[in-house]
Design an enzyme around this catalytic site. Structure first.
Site, mmCIF file in Angstrom:
data_model
loop_
_atom_site.group_PDB
_atom_site.id
_atom_site.type_symbol
_atom_site.label_atom_id
_atom_site.label_comp_id
_atom_site.label_asym_id
_atom_site.label_seq_id
_atom_site.Cartn_x
_atom_site.Cartn_y
_atom_site.Cartn_z
ATOM 1 N N LYS A 146 -2.644 6.664 1.671
ATOM 2 C CA LYS A 146 -2.376 6.893 2.361
ATOM 3 C C LYS A 146 -1.269 8.412 2.614
ATOM 4 O O LYS A 146 -0.082 7.917 2.881
ATOM 5 C CB LYS A 146 -1.635 5.988 3.698
ATOM 6 C CG LYS A 146 -2.332 5.980 4.573
ATOM 7 C CD LYS A 146 -2.773 4.926 5.867
ATOM 8 C CE LYS A 146 -2.074 4.875 7.036
ATOM 9 N NZ LYS A 146 -3.541 5.357 7.848
ATOM 10 N N GLU A 205 -15.844 6.325 4.551
ATOM 11 C CA GLU A 205 -15.372 5.943 5.625
ATOM 12 C C GLU A 205 -15.437 7.360 7.144
ATOM 13 O O GLU A 205 -15.646 8.389 6.841
ATOM 14 C CB GLU A 205 -13.990 5.495 5.164
ATOM 15 C CG GLU A 205 -13.579 6.211 4.433
ATOM 16 C CD GLU A 205 -11.978 5.579 4.509
ATOM 17 O OE1 GLU A 205 -10.789 4.984 5.432
ATOM 18 O OE2 GLU A 205 -10.903 6.336 3.339
ATOM 19 N N ARG A 250 0.831 -1.081 -0.534
ATOM 20 C CA ARG A 250 -0.419 0.292 0.010
ATOM 21 C C ARG A 250 0.846 1.328 0.038
ATOM 22 O O ARG A 250 0.970 1.872 -0.813
ATOM 23 C CB ARG A 250 -0.808 -0.026 1.068
ATOM 24 C CG ARG A 250 -2.189 0.839 1.167
ATOM 25 C CD ARG A 250 -2.728 1.025 2.097
ATOM 26 N NE ARG A 250 -2.519 1.160 3.937
ATOM 27 C CZ ARG A 250 -3.332 0.464 4.309
ATOM 28 N NH1 ARG A 250 -4.372 0.644 4.591
ATOM 29 N NH2 ARG A 250 -1.944 1.085 5.549
#
Ligand code: PLP
Ligand code: COI
Length: 341
Positions: free
Chosen positions: A184, A220, A82
Site C-alpha cells: 500500500k 483489481e 501489511r
C-alpha cells in the site's frame, strides 16, 4: 461522551478534520515513544524523501459503533503487518506491530466523539501512514520518518451506497509484475489518478485493471479487490502477486465458507470468462462490498443478472454477514474484533 453534531447519514467519503492525531518520529535509528497532537499540519524539509521520491505508505481501517454501543475496530493486526510489509518493500523502518494497534486504539479513543452512531450508515475511517521526512537528493531511502494516524468520519465510498456501479476495463496498467502492486504505497495511487479521471470523464465509476504482463487476467480496481459469484454460488477472487492483499477480501472468503457454507476459490480469473459469472462486487475497507452491475470492455458490455438496481443475492448475504460481524450483530471469529471502549 457527547457525539459531535454531524449529519452522519449524509456523509460521503471525504475528509473532515477531527480533534486528535498520533505522531511518532524515527530518528537516529529508532522510533520515539509517540504522542497525540491537535496540530493537523506537517512541517518538513522541501527536500524530504516523500516529496522528492514518493517514499510514503499507508493503511486504511475503520472504527464502528456496535449494536450494544461499544466502539470497535476490525482486524487492526492485519493492517499492522501489511504496513510492515509495505515498509520493508520501500526500505522504510517498520513501526512495531503491537505499537501500531495500540496507537490506532488510542487515536480512535481520543476521537470517540466522531465515531458515527450505530445505524447511521457511517463509520470512522482510520488512516495510518508513514513517510520519509529528512532531505534526500541522491536516490536513496531517507534516514528519518514520521508515522502518523488521523481519523475522519465517512459515509459510502461510491455515491448511491449499495447501488450497482459500472466499471471500465482500463487501458492503463496499475502495477508491474515484480513491482509494488502488493503493497500500500502512495506511488500506486498517484499512477492511477489519470486512469480514474479518464474513466470518470467517460461516465464510469471505476477501472478494472488487468495484469500488465499479458493483459488477459483480472487484477483489481484502484482501491478494492474483486469478488465474483458463479451461477452455482461459488465465490471466486483473483489470485495475483501484484494486487493488494485486501483484509476485507480475505475476511469475506472466510465468511463465505464458514458462515454461509459456500465454496470459495482464489485463482487466476480471465477477462474472457467474466460473462459466465452471476455476480460481481468490489471489496475493501472503503468500498465494503460495492456491487458491480456492468463491466464495459472497449464497447462490449458484460451485464450481471442482478441488474443495476440491487445487489446480487450472494453479494447481499456476504455484505450482511460481514457488516453484522463488524457491528456486533453476529459473533465474530476469534481475534477479529478489537474493542476500544
Ligand atoms: N486494493 C487496493 C488497491 C486498495 O487500496 C484497497 C484498500 O485498502 C483494497 C484493495 C482493499 O483492502 P482492504 O480490504 O484491506 O481495505
Ligand atoms: C481503503 O479501502 O482503506 C483504501 O485505502 C482505499 C482508498 C481508495 C480509499
Amino acid at each position: 461522551m457527547e457525539k459531535k453534531n454531524i449529519d452522519w447519514s449524509n456523509l460521503g467519503f471525504g475528509y473532515l478534520k477531527t480533534d486528535k492525531r498520533f505522531v511518532s518520529q524515527f530518528k537516529d535509528g529508532k522510533w520515539d515513544e509517540g504522542r497525540m497532537t491537535e496540530d493537523d499540519t506537517v512541517v518538513i524539509s522541501e527536500c524530504a524523501g516523500v516529496l522528492q521520491y514518493a517514499q510514503t505508505i499507508f493503511e486504511g481501517l475503520k472504527a464502528y459503533t456496535t449494536e450494544d454501543g461499544r466502539i470497535v475496530t476490525f482486524r487492526p493486526d492485519l493492517n499492522a503487518s501489511r504496513l510492515a510489509d509495505s515498509a520493508r518493500r520501500l526500505e522504510m523502518p517498520v513501526f512495531p506491530e503491537d505499537r501500531f494497534v495500540e496507537a490506532v486504539k488510542q487515536t480512535v479513543k481520543e476521537n470517540a466523539a466522531y465515531v458515527p452512531p450505530y445505524g447511521s450508515g457511517a463509520t470512522l475511517y482510520i488512516r495510518p501512514y508513514m513517510f520519509g521526512s529528512n532531505p534526500v537528493i541522491g536516490v536513496k531511502p531517507a534516514d528519518e520518518y514520521q508515522f502518523r494516524i488521523f481519523t475522519t468520519p465517512v459515509g459510502p465510498y461510491f455515491k448511491g451506497g449499495a447501488k450497482p456501479i459500472t466499471i471500465k476495463v482500463s487501458d492503463f496498467d496499475r502495477a508491474a509484475p515484480h513491482g509494488t502492486g502488493h503493497i500500500k504505497a502512495g506511488l500506486n495511487y498517484a499512477m492511477s489518478l489519470h486512469a480514474i479521471v479518464t474513466a470518470h470523464a467517460e461516465g464510469y465509476d471505476e477501472n478494472m485493471y488487468l495484469d500488465a504482463g499479458s493483459r488477459t487476467k483480472v487484477e483489481e480496481t484502484g482501491g478494492a479487490n474483486f469478488l465474483f459469484v458463479t451461477k452455482d454460488h461459488k465465490v471466486v477472487t483473483p489470485k495475483s502477486s501484484s494486487i493488494l492483499p485486501s483484509i476485507t477480501r480475505r475476511s469475506l472468503m472466510q465468511v463465505a465458507k464458514d458462515y454461509l457454507g459456500l465454496e470459495t476459490e482464489e485463482r487466476e480469473v480471465y477477462l474472457d470468462e467474466l460473462a459466465d459469472f452471476a455476480e460481481c462486487g468490489l471489496c475493501g475497507t472503503a468500498a465494503v462490498i460495492s456491487p458491480v452491475g456492468k463491466i464495459v470492455d472497449h464497447g462490449k458490455e458484460i451485464c450481471f443478472p442482478a441488474g443495476m438496481e440491487k445487489m446480487g443475492e450472494i453479494t447481499q448475504k456476504l455484505y450482511d454477514t460481514l457488516t453484522g460481524i463488524q457491528m456486533g450483530r453476529l459473533e465474530a471469529p476469534a481475534g477479529w474484533i478489537e474493542v476500544i471502549e
